[in-house]
Design a protein around this motif. Structure first.
Motif, PDB file in Angstrom:
ATOM      1  N   LYS B  85      18.726  46.181  15.898  1.00 22.04           N
ATOM      2  CA  LYS B  85      19.046  45.022  15.046  1.00 22.04           C
ATOM      3  C   LYS B  85      19.844  43.992  15.832  1.00 22.04           C
ATOM      4  N   LEU B  86      20.760  44.480  16.648  1.00 22.61           N
ATOM      5  CA  LEU B  86      21.590  43.574  17.447  1.00 22.61           C
ATOM      6  C   LEU B  86      20.713  42.784  18.423  1.00 22.61           C
ATOM      7  N   LYS B  87      19.794  43.484  19.056  1.00 23.34           N
ATOM      8  CA  LYS B  87      18.920  42.813  20.028  1.00 23.34           C
ATOM      9  C   LYS B  87      18.038  41.767  19.342  1.00 23.34           C
ATOM     10  N   ALA B  88      17.538  42.132  18.163  1.00 26.24           N
ATOM     11  CA  ALA B  88      16.699  41.173  17.423  1.00 26.24           C
ATOM     12  C   ALA B  88      17.505  39.911  17.110  1.00 26.24           C
ATOM     13  N   LEU B  89      18.770  40.102  16.771  1.00 25.55           N
ATOM     14  CA  LEU B  89      19.610  38.935  16.454  1.00 25.55           C
ATOM     15  C   LEU B  89      19.883  38.089  17.698  1.00 25.55           C
ATOM     16  N   THR B  90      20.030  38.751  18.848  1.00 30.21           N
ATOM     17  CA  THR B  90      20.282  37.972  20.077  1.00 30.21           C
ATOM     18  C   THR B  90      19.086  37.074  20.403  1.00 30.21           C
ATOM     19  N   LYS B  91      17.902  37.551  20.054  1.00 28.43           N
ATOM     20  CA  LYS B  91      16.713  36.714  20.315  1.00 28.43           C
ATOM     21  C   LYS B  91      16.731  35.483  19.414  1.00 28.43           C
ATOM     22  N   ARG B  92      17.245  35.657  18.223  1.00 25.77           N
ATOM     23  CA  ARG B  92      17.324  34.545  17.280  1.00 25.77           C
ATOM     24  C   ARG B  92      18.389  33.533  17.735  1.00 25.77           C
ATOM     25  N   THR B  93      19.558  34.055  18.131  1.00 25.02           N
ATOM     26  CA  THR B  93      20.685  33.154  18.425  1.00 25.02           C
ATOM     27  C   THR B  93      20.694  32.645  19.857  1.00 25.02           C
ATOM     28  N   GLN B  94      19.992  33.382  20.764  1.00 28.40           N
ATOM     29  CA  GLN B  94      20.052  33.049  22.200  1.00 28.40           C
ATOM     30  C   GLN B  94      21.497  33.072  22.710  1.00 28.40           C
ATOM     31  N   THR B  95      22.266  33.992  22.186  1.00 29.87           N
ATOM     32  CA  THR B  95      23.665  34.076  22.619  1.00 29.87           C
ATOM     33  C   THR B  95      23.731  34.316  24.126  1.00 29.87           C
ATOM     34  N   PRO B  96      24.576  33.575  24.846  1.00 29.18           N
ATOM     35  CA  PRO B  96      24.627  33.783  26.297  1.00 29.18           C
ATOM     36  C   PRO B  96      25.388  35.048  26.688  1.00 29.18           C
ATOM     37  N   TRP B  97      26.286  35.480  25.846  1.00 33.76           N
ATOM     38  CA  TRP B  97      26.962  36.758  26.063  1.00 33.76           C
ATOM     39  C   TRP B  97      27.266  37.376  24.709  1.00 33.76           C
ATOM     40  N   LEU B  98      27.569  38.672  24.748  1.00 33.39           N
ATOM     41  CA  LEU B  98      27.852  39.439  23.535  1.00 33.39           C
ATOM     42  C   LEU B  98      29.227  40.042  23.671  1.00 33.39           C
ATOM     43  N   SER B  99      29.974  40.071  22.593  1.00 33.54           N
ATOM     44  CA  SER B  99      31.265  40.747  22.699  1.00 33.54           C
ATOM     45  C   SER B  99      31.447  41.748  21.562  1.00 33.54           C
ATOM     46  N   ASP B 100      32.242  42.742  21.828  1.00 31.22           N
ATOM     47  CA  ASP B 100      32.690  43.693  20.805  1.00 31.22           C
ATOM     48  C   ASP B 100      33.967  44.330  21.347  1.00 31.22           C
ATOM     49  N   HIS B 101      34.516  45.262  20.612  1.00 29.36           N
ATOM     50  CA  HIS B 101      35.889  45.697  20.893  1.00 29.36           C
ATOM     51  C   HIS B 101      35.987  46.980  21.711  1.00 29.36           C
ATOM     52  N   LEU B 102      37.073  47.068  22.435  1.00 25.85           N
ATOM     53  CA  LEU B 102      37.377  48.271  23.205  1.00 25.85           C
ATOM     54  C   LEU B 102      38.113  49.222  22.261  1.00 25.85           C
ATOM     55  N   CYS B 103      37.316  49.916  21.462  1.00 23.37           N
ATOM     56  CA  CYS B 103      37.905  50.742  20.409  1.00 23.37           C
ATOM     57  C   CYS B 103      36.892  51.770  19.948  1.00 23.37           C
ATOM     58  N   TRP B 104      37.313  52.595  19.020  1.00 23.53           N
ATOM     59  CA  TRP B 104      36.374  53.493  18.355  1.00 23.53           C
ATOM     60  C   TRP B 104      36.495  53.266  16.848  1.00 23.53           C
ATOM     61  N   GLY B 105      35.560  53.806  16.056  1.00 24.04           N
ATOM     62  CA  GLY B 105      35.654  53.498  14.632  1.00 24.04           C
ATOM     63  C   GLY B 105      34.764  54.307  13.721  1.00 24.04           C
ATOM     64  N   SER B 106      33.902  55.152  14.279  1.00 27.70           N
ATOM     65  CA  SER B 106      33.111  56.004  13.386  1.00 27.70           C
ATOM     66  C   SER B 106      32.963  57.383  14.007  1.00 27.70           C
ATOM     67  N   VAL B 107      32.866  58.376  13.121  1.00 27.04           N
ATOM     68  CA  VAL B 107      32.745  59.770  13.551  1.00 27.04           C
ATOM     69  C   VAL B 107      31.717  60.451  12.666  1.00 27.04           C
ATOM     70  N   ASP B 108      30.773  61.130  13.288  1.00 27.27           N
ATOM     71  CA  ASP B 108      29.749  61.872  12.538  1.00 27.27           C
ATOM     72  C   ASP B 108      29.083  61.005  11.472  1.00 27.27           C
ATOM     73  N   GLY B 109      28.860  59.753  11.799  1.00 31.33           N
ATOM     74  CA  GLY B 109      28.150  58.867  10.879  1.00 31.33           C
ATOM     75  C   GLY B 109      29.009  58.241   9.797  1.00 31.33           C
ATOM     76  N   GLY B 140      20.098  43.462  27.462  1.00 29.49           N
ATOM     77  CA  GLY B 140      19.819  42.571  28.591  1.00 29.49           C
ATOM     78  C   GLY B 140      20.714  41.343  28.605  1.00 29.49           C
ATOM     79  N   ILE B 141      21.857  41.451  27.963  1.00 24.50           N
ATOM     80  CA  ILE B 141      22.779  40.314  27.854  1.00 24.50           C
ATOM     81  C   ILE B 141      24.164  40.770  28.328  1.00 24.50           C
ATOM     82  N   PRO B 142      24.894  39.903  29.054  1.00 22.73           N
ATOM     83  CA  PRO B 142      26.229  40.311  29.496  1.00 22.73           C
ATOM     84  C   PRO B 142      27.132  40.660  28.311  1.00 22.73           C
ATOM     85  N   VAL B 143      27.879  41.731  28.481  1.00 21.31           N
ATOM     86  CA  VAL B 143      28.789  42.176  27.423  1.00 21.31           C
ATOM     87  C   VAL B 143      30.234  41.920  27.850  1.00 21.31           C
ATOM     88  N   ALA B 144      31.028  41.434  26.907  1.00 21.56           N
ATOM     89  CA  ALA B 144      32.467  41.287  27.138  1.00 21.56           C
ATOM     90  C   ALA B 144      33.201  42.160  26.118  1.00 21.56           C
TER      91      ALA B 144
END
Lengths: 303, 282
Positions: B85-109, B140-144
């Motif tokens: 889903k994320l990749k499909a959205l990047t094709k729509r937005t043409q985002t030059p880079w992607l970011s998300d957090h240096l963290c955790w947040g889910s366990v066993d679903g 295929g997009i740089p991640v920050a």
């Protein structure tokens, strides 16, 4: 950048170094419901002390409490927004008890909070005591509010052109319904209740100070309907709407969604009718004209 | 140098987060904004108003995607459906880079929908770097990766937060979304010098900077994103910019959101610190 020298994972006495173990333990603790005073349960102290350092201002448990409170307030907030009608039917206290019980059993299993209410109807059916004495109304409202979530952002498929209706014989024409349409049979006029609630909320926000207290106390209810209420929850130009139907129209749409041909769907819909065939035909023409205008028909899903 | 490979060598200026209360103003008035940051998960849907609005925004503006639930630090591989889903959205937005957090947040679903801090261990370095690489390879997009604000420290930690950040980004070969407000909040909660942190960050990897407001409680600071940026954070921003050079900057304002004009005016204060801002605007 100076490279750190890599060491083997050290383990202080009582401290676990396994990432998975830490994450599982912390998650288990912060997902336990808060106390009546909205504090973390004291029984989480052992987990907190095992994994978390205290500092000069907060104990390990108090530090974990920040995350536990955020978790519950975030989920309860999102759930309350999606089910504002249910809150108005049950009242604040009963709704909060229900929400906590539901979220304890059905926490989020998706990257989006949008799906938080997906199990609510089944949960309410299994736990009628949580909604007594308004269980039937609560169930109807929950169904409508979950349908509203789906109608908001489920996909729209390519609309079938009305010309196709004309050139394909009814016994061969199969039509799909847009995935964002939810067809409901209810025992209460929930669409009316939702309109009333919207009006109450509007009055509240447009009337400053006194209104915020009214808003908190806002309760709405409706009587059980003498006849079943057939409701389609759908989307038009990116807004969600309710559309009431006759029983026959509801049955016809369900049959089409189940893959029946137009001819068979019409037969099913009018199987018990006492109306003349011409009257039935007129009704069908009017319905289809409206539904086509709404863009409700698409190619049927492949089976 | 206005940019680096971690933001695809683009030269973005000062942006703001795209938020629902501002939709009508933006679509109606079409104000001049360098770029908008969107929360990816809000648009990883199959239809309806979110995507319709996004498409209208994309006709007028540059958009960068920022995620809140990839959870690079989970002790599990990234969710495949999420990635698709994320990749499909990047094709729509043409985002030059992607970011998300240096963290955790889910366990066993089960998802917490929070940004939980990492234990700064070597095991976590390996897991996290591997997960970032997987996301980077798949999209295929740089991640920050963004440093989060935190309220706990773990017994298990074997290094400081900034050492952990550096080890992860080196191993993943990814960029950094440097949130100076988060550093400030954590420095107060854990009693460290935020400038030691700032000076340890590899400047050449900083793809983007976040600024935001926070709330002071009696015993800790909370990263609430519901205030203007506070002076100590602007001071840290100036210090960061002096090290990184002109860097895409984004103001986050997520609660008690004021008018579009107020949010944008607050964001544009960053131009006082960005080199060549006036020259580029002229």
């Amino acid at each position: 950048m100076q490279k750190l020298s890599r060491r083997k994972s050290s383990s202080r006495s009582g401290a676990a170094s396994g990432l998975a173990e830490l994450q599982r333990a912390i998650t288990g603790a912060l997902m336990k419901p808060l106390t009546a005073d909205e504090e973390i349960q004291p029984s989480n102290a052992a987990v907190a002390e095992r994994f978390i350092k205290p500092n000069d201002r907060l104990t390990a448990l108090e530090r974990l409490q920040i995350y536990s409170q955020q978790y519950w307030w975030r989920l309860l907030g999102a759930f309350g927004e999606d089910f504002s009608g249910l809150r108005a039917v049950l009242g604040e206290k009963k709704f909060d008890r229900l929400a906590t019980a539901y979220l304890e059993e059905h926490g989020s299993v998706s990257w989006t909070l949008r799906n938080l209410g997906s199990q609510l109807t089944a949960f309410l059916e299994k736990n009628p005591k949580l909604t007594e004495p308004s269980t039937a109304l609560a169930l109807d409202v929950a169904r409508v509010e979950w349908a509203r979530v789906l109608a908001f952002d489920e996909p729209a498929r390519k609309v079938v052109a009305p010309e196709k209706f004309a050139r394909t014989p009814a016994d061969r024409l199969r039509l799909g319904l847009q995935p964002y349409i939810v067809l409901l049979e209810l025992s209460h006029p929930v669409d009316e209740l939702m309109r009333r609630l919207k009006h109450t909320e509007f009055s509240a926000v447009s009337n400053a100070v006194a209104a915020s207290e009214n808003h908190k106390r806002a309760r709405v209810t409706v009587r059980r309907s003498r006849q079943p209420v057939f409701l389609a929850v759908h989307r038009l130009e990116n807004s969600v709407y309710f559309k009431r139907h006759d029983r026959e129209a509801h049955t016809l749409l369900l049959a089409l969604r189940d893959g029946a041909t137009l001819g068979a769907a019409c037969e099913t819909a009018f199987a018990d009718t006492t109306e003349a065939p011409e009257q039935c035909a007129t009704k069908i023409r009017e319905w289809f004209s409206r539904w086509a205008e709404f863009g409700w028909f698409c190619e049927p899903a492949r089976r | 140098m206005p940019a680096n490979r971690f933001n695809a060598f683009t030269a973005y200026g000062v942006g703001i987060g795209l938020r629902i209360p501002h939709y009508d103003h933006i679509l109606g008035k079409k104000p001049a904004v360098d770029w908008f940051e969107i929360i990816s998960e809000n648009y990883m849907v199959d239809g309806g108003r979110p995507l319709a609005v996004l498409d209208q925004i994309l006709e007028q503006y540059r958009v960068v995607q920022h995620g809140v639930s990839m959870y690079f630090g989970n002790a599990a591989r990234p969710n495949r459906e999420h990635l698709k889903k994320l990749k499909a959205l990047t094709k729509r937005t043409q985002t030059p880079w992607l970011s998300d957090h240096l963290c955790w947040g889910s366990v066993d679903g089960r998802f917490t929908h929070d940004l939980l801090p990492m234990p700064y261990t070597w095991e976590a370095v390996e897991w996290t770097a591997r997960n970032i690489r997987e996301v980077q390879d798949f999209t295929g997009i740089p991640v920050a990766v963004e440093n989060v604000s935190s309220y706990v420290e773990f017994h298990a930690s074997e290094m400081t937060e900034w050492e952990f950040l550096n080890e992860v980004v080196e191993r993943a070969d990814c960029g950094i979304l440097l949130d100076v407000n988060n550093i400030y909040v954590s420095s107060k909660n854990h009693t460290f010098d935020p400038y030691v942190y700032l000076d340890a960050v590899p400047a050449h990897r900083v793809a983007q900077i976040h600024i935001a407001g926070h709330t002071k409680f009696k015993k800790y600071l909370l990263d609430t994103h519901d205030h203007p940026v506070l002076d100590p954070v602007w001071k840290m921003y100036a210090h960061a910019i002096a090290r990184t050079g002109r860097t895409a900057t984004l103001l986050e304002w997520d609660d008690h959101i004021p008018s579009f004009g107020e949010v944008h005016a607050e964001a544009l204060k960053a131009n006082n610190f960005l080199p060549h801002a006036k020259a580029l605007a002229a």
